[in-house]
Design a protein around this motif. Structure first.
Motif, PDB file in Angstrom:
ATOM      1  N   ARG A 158      22.587  18.763 -56.559  1.00 40.02           N
ATOM      2  CA  ARG A 158      23.834  19.178 -55.912  1.00 40.02           C
ATOM      3  C   ARG A 158      24.419  20.406 -56.610  1.00 40.02           C
ATOM      4  O   ARG A 158      24.939  21.315 -55.954  1.00 40.02           O
ATOM      5  N   ILE A 159      24.320  20.437 -57.931  1.00 41.76           N
ATOM      6  CA  ILE A 159      24.835  21.586 -58.677  1.00 41.76           C
ATOM      7  C   ILE A 159      23.966  22.818 -58.436  1.00 41.76           C
ATOM      8  O   ILE A 159      24.478  23.946 -58.353  1.00 41.76           O
ATOM      9  N   GLU A 160      22.654  22.632 -58.293  1.00 43.30           N
ATOM     10  CA  GLU A 160      21.781  23.769 -57.976  1.00 43.30           C
ATOM     11  C   GLU A 160      22.134  24.360 -56.612  1.00 43.30           C
ATOM     12  O   GLU A 160      22.111  25.580 -56.420  1.00 43.30           O
ATOM     13  N   PHE A 195      20.281  19.071 -52.631  1.00 44.09           N
ATOM     14  CA  PHE A 195      20.423  20.505 -52.859  1.00 44.09           C
ATOM     15  C   PHE A 195      21.205  21.134 -51.708  1.00 44.09           C
ATOM     16  O   PHE A 195      22.172  21.862 -51.911  1.00 44.09           O
ATOM     17  N   GLU A 196      20.792  20.824 -50.489  1.00 44.02           N
ATOM     18  CA  GLU A 196      21.465  21.352 -49.310  1.00 44.02           C
ATOM     19  C   GLU A 196      22.911  20.862 -49.252  1.00 44.02           C
ATOM     20  O   GLU A 196      23.812  21.597 -48.833  1.00 44.02           O
ATOM     21  N   PHE A 235      29.559  35.387 -56.240  1.00 45.10           N
ATOM     22  CA  PHE A 235      30.431  34.747 -57.219  1.00 45.10           C
ATOM     23  C   PHE A 235      29.590  34.414 -58.446  1.00 45.10           C
ATOM     24  O   PHE A 235      28.456  33.935 -58.313  1.00 45.10           O
ATOM     25  N   SER A 236      30.129  34.628 -59.613  1.00 46.42           N
ATOM     26  CA  SER A 236      29.381  34.290 -60.826  1.00 46.42           C
ATOM     27  C   SER A 236      29.518  32.796 -61.124  1.00 46.42           C
ATOM     28  O   SER A 236      30.549  32.175 -60.822  1.00 46.42           O
ATOM     29  N   LYS A 275      23.533  28.183 -55.763  1.00 44.42           N
ATOM     30  CA  LYS A 275      22.952  29.065 -54.749  1.00 44.42           C
ATOM     31  C   LYS A 275      24.038  29.646 -53.836  1.00 44.42           C
ATOM     32  O   LYS A 275      24.029  30.839 -53.516  1.00 44.42           O
ATOM     33  N   ALA A 276      24.985  28.796 -53.417  1.00 47.48           N
ATOM     34  CA  ALA A 276      26.068  29.269 -52.538  1.00 47.48           C
ATOM     35  C   ALA A 276      26.930  30.307 -53.250  1.00 47.48           C
ATOM     36  O   ALA A 276      27.354  31.294 -52.642  1.00 47.48           O
ATOM     37  N   LEU A 277      27.190  30.086 -54.537  1.00 43.20           N
ATOM     38  CA  LEU A 277      27.962  31.066 -55.302  1.00 43.20           C
ATOM     39  C   LEU A 277      27.233  32.402 -55.355  1.00 43.20           C
ATOM     40  O   LEU A 277      27.818  33.465 -55.109  1.00 43.20           O
TER      41      LEU A 277
END
Length: 342
Positions: free
Chosen positions: A202-204, A169-170, A215-216, A208-210
């Motif tokens: 990884r996608i989660e 995730f990180e 960012f949508s 979160k960063a978006l």
């Protein structure tokens, strides 16, 4: 005729596997009455103790089974190197089994290893996320046969054992945040491990960063890539969909392929499209430009897994609680990404 096991005999009498082992080996710790019953049943059902069974009882094989899904992935090569370093230092040998992502092959391998030919097993399972509940039984059989287990990277909460996991995730969050900080606005993901919980984490992190940067999330920018799928066609459709200025590829080989295809279409890396991959292997260092990678510290994961397993094997206490070790990733900055402006 199915070969009878210690587990079968234990089930027949409602006792532990160790009790059956002691009865068959005429231990004074077991009553004569129970010993006679167990030994008679074992004889009638053609159970024959052998060297492997004795190794299971005495824990003296000094051998560890290592089961990995893919030897072509540099991450697993690094893990194997770390495991071998520790086992060699501590006087253990390893049996390496490569499943080639086949759950059937992994199941057969676990059945072979569960007969006592090894003192313990380190595994990264080939099971996809939806297959784990059914496959869990084969992993539990190891503990039922008193064979310690350490799972790494691809793990399951359904199995009670020691685990070593990457903070995926990180990792996804860190890679995306870095690209945003370099000025990227539209970041796509090419995901060759779509059926894996690793890819989902990884996608989660990416999401979160978006979100943090207003960012949508656009699901059309996340491309799941099947093994038989045409990557060039997938990328063409992706690049035609929207003006993309960054791509995150979730393994090293895919990252290298993506870069070659993007360049062949006339894009400059990183001025037009920045690129980040996963697993800091040799390939990513020597392509042009060298690719920025997320390092999962495979060698350290291998060392940690081997130490956990050997500690479990050599533990003389009645109970040692299971532990899960979380390993942080590092971003190795190279020429495939822009630099962060001050």
């Amino acid at each position: 005729m199915k070969k009878i096991t210690l587990k079968d005999i234990a089930s027949e009498f409602g006792v532990s596997i160790s009790t059956v082992s002691k009865a068959i080996n005429d231990s004074h710790e077991i009553s004569e009455k129970l010993k006679d019953k167990i030994r008679a049943f074992a004889k009638d059902n053609h159970y024959r103790p052998n060297k492997i069974a004795l190794n299971l009882l005495n824990r003296n094989t000094k051998t560890i089974g290592v089961v990995i899904p893919n030897i072509l992935n540099y991450f697993f090569v690094q893990v194997l190197y770390g495991i071998e370093k520790i086992t060699d230092e501590k006087g253990y040998s390893i049996i390496t089994c490569i499943t080639n992502q086949s759950l059937e092959k992994e199941t057969k391998t676990l059945e072979l290893l569960s007969n006592g030919s090894v003192d313990g097993v380190i595994i990264s399972s080939a099971a996809q996320e939806d297959e784990i509940p059914h496959h869990a039984k084969h992993l539990r059989d190891l503990s039922e046969n008193q064979i310690p287990l350490v799972m790494f990277d691809r793990v399951s909460d359904l199995i009670n054992c020691d685990k070593v996991v990457v903070d995926d995730f990180e990792a996804g969050y860190k890679a995306t945040k870095y690209l945003i900080e370099t000025g990227c606005k539209t970041i796509a993901i090419v995901n060759p491990i779509a059926d894996s919980i690793i890819g989902r984490f990884r996608i989660e992190g990416y999401k979160k960063a978006l979100l943090e940067n207003n960012f949508s999330f656009d699901e059309k920018l996340v491309e799941a890539l099947n093994p038989n799928e045409d990557l060039e066609l997938t990328l063409s459709l992706l690049l035609n969909y929207k003006k993309i200025d960054a791509i995150i590829a979730l393994d090293e080989i895919t990252a290298v392929k993506v870069q070659n295809i993007v360049k062949s279409k006339g894009y400059n890396v990183p001025n037009d499209i920045s690129l980040i991959g996963f697993t800091n292997g040799e390939l990513s260092k020597y392509v042009t430009p060298a690719i920025t990678m997320v390092s999962q510290h495979g060698k350290y994961i291998g060392e940690l897994s081997a130490n956990l397993l050997i500690d479990r094997i050599e533990n003389t206490k009645d109970f040692l609680s299971f532990t899960t070790k979380l390993v942080k990733t590092s971003l190795i900055e190279r020429e495939s990404t822009l630099t962060i402006s001050n």
